[in-house]
Design a protein around this motif. Structure first.
Motif, PDB file in Angstrom:
ATOM      1  N   TYR A  15       0.780  -1.425   0.002  1.00 15.09           N
ATOM      2  CA  TYR A  15      -0.150  -0.409  -0.363  1.00 15.09           C
ATOM      3  C   TYR A  15       0.942   1.012   0.257  1.00 15.09           C
ATOM      4  N   ALA A  16       0.486   2.359  -0.470  1.00 13.99           N
ATOM      5  CA  ALA A  16       0.951   3.265  -0.754  1.00 13.99           C
ATOM      6  C   ALA A  16       0.479   4.318  -0.252  1.00 13.99           C
ATOM      7  N   ILE A  17       1.061   5.994   0.261  1.00 12.57           N
ATOM      8  CA  ILE A  17       0.068   6.722   0.881  1.00 12.57           C
ATOM      9  C   ILE A  17       0.956   7.704   1.222  1.00 12.57           C
ATOM     10  N   GLY A  18      -0.033   9.128   0.481  1.00 13.49           N
ATOM     11  CA  GLY A  18       0.884  10.460  -0.859  1.00 13.49           C
ATOM     12  C   GLY A  18      -0.357  11.365   0.362  1.00 13.49           C
ATOM     13  N   VAL A  19       0.801  13.182   0.693  1.00 15.06           N
ATOM     14  CA  VAL A  19       0.069  13.700   1.057  1.00 15.06           C
ATOM     15  C   VAL A  19       0.268  15.314  -0.620  1.00 15.06           C
ATOM     16  N   PHE A  20      -0.935  15.113  -0.935  1.00 17.00           N
ATOM     17  CA  PHE A  20      -1.275  16.209  -1.873  1.00 17.00           C
ATOM     18  C   PHE A  20      -1.546  17.041  -1.661  1.00 17.00           C
ATOM     19  N   ASP A  21      -1.712  18.293  -2.411  1.00 16.68           N
ATOM     20  CA  ASP A  21      -2.429  19.785  -2.275  1.00 16.68           C
ATOM     21  C   ASP A  21      -3.064  19.384  -3.150  1.00 16.68           C
ATOM     22  N   ILE A  22      -4.671  20.430  -3.267  1.00 16.02           N
ATOM     23  CA  ILE A  22      -5.785  20.118  -4.317  1.00 16.02           C
ATOM     24  C   ILE A  22      -5.057  19.926  -5.841  1.00 16.02           C
ATOM     25  N   SER A  23      -4.315  20.908  -5.750  1.00 19.00           N
ATOM     26  CA  SER A  23      -3.873  21.488  -7.346  1.00 19.00           C
ATOM     27  C   SER A  23      -3.031  19.812  -7.720  1.00 19.00           C
ATOM     28  N   GLY A  24      -2.871  19.125  -6.912  1.00 18.20           N
ATOM     29  CA  GLY A  24      -2.177  17.783  -6.789  1.00 18.20           C
ATOM     30  C   GLY A  24      -0.453  17.670  -6.832  1.00 18.20           C
ATOM     31  N   LYS A  25      -0.505  19.197  -6.116  1.00 15.30           N
ATOM     32  CA  LYS A  25       1.365  18.576  -5.932  1.00 15.30           C
ATOM     33  C   LYS A  25       1.447  17.629  -4.673  1.00 15.30           C
ATOM     34  N   LEU A  26       2.609  17.046  -5.334  1.00 13.66           N
ATOM     35  CA  LEU A  26       2.583  16.170  -4.229  1.00 13.66           C
ATOM     36  C   LEU A  26       3.935  16.364  -2.929  1.00 13.66           C
ATOM     37  N   TYR A  27       3.423  16.462  -1.812  1.00 11.46           N
ATOM     38  CA  TYR A  27       4.330  16.698  -0.487  1.00 11.46           C
ATOM     39  C   TYR A  27       5.698  15.657  -0.454  1.00 11.46           C
ATOM     40  N   GLU A  28       4.528  14.355   0.419  1.00 10.04           N
ATOM     41  CA  GLU A  28       5.871  13.302   0.440  1.00 10.04           C
ATOM     42  C   GLU A  28       4.721  11.912   0.150  1.00 10.04           C
ATOM     43  N   GLN A  29       5.525  10.773  -0.242  1.00 13.46           N
ATOM     44  CA  GLN A  29       5.143   9.601  -0.691  1.00 13.46           C
ATOM     45  C   GLN A  29       5.900   8.417   0.185  1.00 13.46           C
ATOM     46  N   SER A  30       4.945   7.605   0.431  1.00 12.01           N
ATOM     47  CA  SER A  30       5.778   6.143   0.678  1.00 12.01           C
ATOM     48  C   SER A  30       4.957   5.042   0.569  1.00 12.01           C
ATOM     49  N   GLU A  31       5.977   3.773   0.739  1.00 11.92           N
ATOM     50  CA  GLU A  31       5.483   2.732  -0.125  1.00 11.92           C
ATOM     51  C   GLU A  31       5.781   1.559   1.593  1.00 11.92           C
ATOM     52  N   THR A  32       4.922   0.011   1.727  1.00  8.67           N
ATOM     53  CA  THR A  32       4.710  -0.068   2.504  1.00  8.67           C
ATOM     54  C   THR A  32       4.290  -1.793   2.108  1.00  8.67           C
ATOM     55  N   GLU A  33       5.261  -2.702   2.162  1.00  6.69           N
ATOM     56  CA  GLU A  33       4.885  -4.429   1.240  1.00  6.69           C
ATOM     57  C   GLU A  33       4.382  -4.654   2.551  1.00  6.69           C
ATOM     58  N   TYR A  34       3.598  -6.205   2.071  1.00  7.41           N
ATOM     59  CA  TYR A  34       3.028  -6.850   3.408  1.00  7.41           C
ATOM     60  C   TYR A  34       3.079  -8.038   2.427  1.00  7.41           C
ATOM     61  N   SER A  35       3.317  -8.576   3.617  1.00  4.67           N
ATOM     62  CA  SER A  35       2.805 -10.506   3.338  1.00  4.67           C
ATOM     63  C   SER A  35       1.185 -10.249   3.124  1.00  4.67           C
ATOM     64  N   LEU A  36       0.501 -11.446   1.790  1.00  6.46           N
ATOM     65  CA  LEU A  36      -0.277 -12.109   1.843  1.00  6.46           C
ATOM     66  C   LEU A  36      -1.012 -12.737   3.425  1.00  6.46           C
ATOM     67  N   GLU A  37       0.342 -12.979   3.456  1.00  5.76           N
ATOM     68  CA  GLU A  37      -0.057 -14.406   5.136  1.00  5.76           C
ATOM     69  C   GLU A  37      -0.726 -13.722   6.019  1.00  5.76           C
ATOM     70  N   GLU A  38      -0.197 -11.986   5.837  1.00  7.21           N
ATOM     71  CA  GLU A  38       0.178 -11.018   7.453  1.00  7.21           C
ATOM     72  C   GLU A  38      -2.255 -10.522   7.324  1.00  7.21           C
TER      73      GLU A  38
END
Ligand SMILES: [Zn+2]
Length: 405
Positions: free
Chosen positions: A98-121
């Motif tokens: 899953y990925a999470i990002g912070v943007f403003d309403i014009s679409g400008k990106l402030y930061e983003q991150s990605e977290t992997e997880y296993s389907l067994e979790e």
């Protein structure tokens, strides 16, 4: 007898809010704009616009900025949307990551991150980690006004759960509405991934305005589409309209998990593409790959170098995408189809074949008028789309959601 609220009307206050929303949405698409330009675009008198704009300036949603050259070289005051005062969090949830990002309403990106997880979790553990990350971001960015969540389709948006999550049975019973309803002090809006992609292209894709109808064709791990028609997302009854991945292109074809046979998804998803590629070009896959997108990229690169087998594979998948486009054109009459996700990285290798198939299989007055493009968003369209889900909703009710002074 039909319930009376099925034909609900609009109060004058709703109408005023709709007009404010229209102004805000025009400004979201332009750097700056004058009152006269807005009046012209909306077909309202300048006096009405002046009144509506005064309110938006008062609330801090819009600002006056410099002057803009207008008719007959007259200069008028420009208006701009205070996008930086209104941030949204976008969350893209998919298999393995899953990925999470912070943007403003014009679409400008402030930061983003990605977290992997296993389907067994366990689903509960993954969700609580995700929520903790969102909470930390809400603390860091006080200007966040809403959160958008993009889920794999088909997502039943009234009930809040995903109808078919391939190889993820433990997620089937998760009710996303219940999970997120009261978790944060900000509203959470949820849509399926292809609808999110459509909103990303609509709000952040720079496809020009006016634009009547845009179809986003997602061709990746799954195949789906999202349609924005006359400024509204096409949802259907349960929110699963435009599930083009499960339209059959061969009614005697292999059985699909959805119950149908010969679904388009079985022919042009990354899985179908790589299954054939691994058989015909085994040397490309001797070295393990990080994910399917990367594996697809290897096939495209090999085709670009002129390898005939790779070129044939790419040609074949482009034909299937072309069939999908023909269906989309006949079903939704889009002004533009934007193709996105992993397979779209084949870009210039795919487009001529897709366009040929569309030309061969549609009426000239229809097919020739549709622009077919590959997504050129610099950010993952589904993550961007998650932000667009929130952006779309807050721009429709500026007085309710946007930051005020
Ligand atoms: Zn199917």
């Amino acid at each position: 007898m039909k319930k009376i609220n099925e034909v609900a009307g609009n109060n004058t206050t709703d109408l005023t809010e709709m007009n404010r929303s229209a102004i805000v949405r025009i400004l979201q698409q332009k750097d700056k704009c004058t009152r006269a330009e807005i009046a012209k675009l909306m077909g309202l008198t300048q006096a009405s616009i002046t009144k509506l704009v005064a309110y938006l300036i008062d609330m801090g949603i819009v600002s006056e900025v410099g002057s803009v050259k207008g008719k007959g070289n007259r200069r008028s005051i420009g208006l701009r949307l205070n996008a930086e005062k209104n941030l949204v969090i976008g969350v893209k949830f998919s298999r393995h990551v899953y990925a999470i990002g912070v943007f403003d309403i014009s679409g400008k990106l402030y930061e983003q991150s990605e977290t992997e997880y296993s389907l067994e979790e366990k689903a509960g553990k993954v969700l609580s980690d995700m929520k903790a990350q969102i909470k930390a971001l809400l603390k860091k960015y006080e200007k966040v006004v809403a959160i958008g969540l993009a889920l794999p389709g088909p997502y039943l948006r009234k009930e809040g759960h995903i109808a078919m999550v391939t190889r993820m049975p433990s997620w089937h019973n998760v009710n996303f509405i219940e999970e997120f309803k009261e978790e944060f002090d900000k509203p959470v809006f949820i849509e399926q991934d292809a609808n999110a992609g459509a909103l990303a292209e609509w709000w952040f894709g720079n496809h020009g305005r006016p634009l009547t109808s845009l179809t986003y064709f997602l061709v990746g791990e799954g195949v789906g589409s999202g349609v924005v028609d006359h400024d509204s997302l096409l949802l259907g009854n349960q929110g699963i309209a435009s599930e083009v991945g499960h339209i059959s292109i061969d009614y005697n074809g292999p059985t699909c998990e959805c119950g149908n046979r010969g679904c388009l998804e079985l022919y042009c998803s990354t899985m179908a593409f790589l299954k054939e590629a691994e058989e015909k070009l085994p040397e490309l896959f001797k070295e393990s790959y990080k994910n399917r997108a990367q594996a697809c990229e290897r096939v495209f690169e090999t085709a670009r170098k002129g390898n005939e087998t790779a070129k044939t594979l790419v040609e074949k998948i482009a034909e299937y995408i072309g069939y999908g486009c023909v269906t989309l054109i006949n079903a939704y009459d889009p002004e533009i189809i934007v193709i996105g996700d992993s397979i779209s990285k084949g870009n210039e290798l795919l487009l001529p074949t897709i366009k040929r198939v569309v030309k061969e299989r549609t009426l000239p007055e229809i097919g020739e008028r549709v622009r077919i493009e590959i997504s050129n968003l610099s950010i993952d369209p589904t993550l961007y789309g998650a932000a667009a889900i929130a952006t779309d909703r807050v721009l429709r009710k500026p007085s309710e959601y946007l930051v005020t002074n």
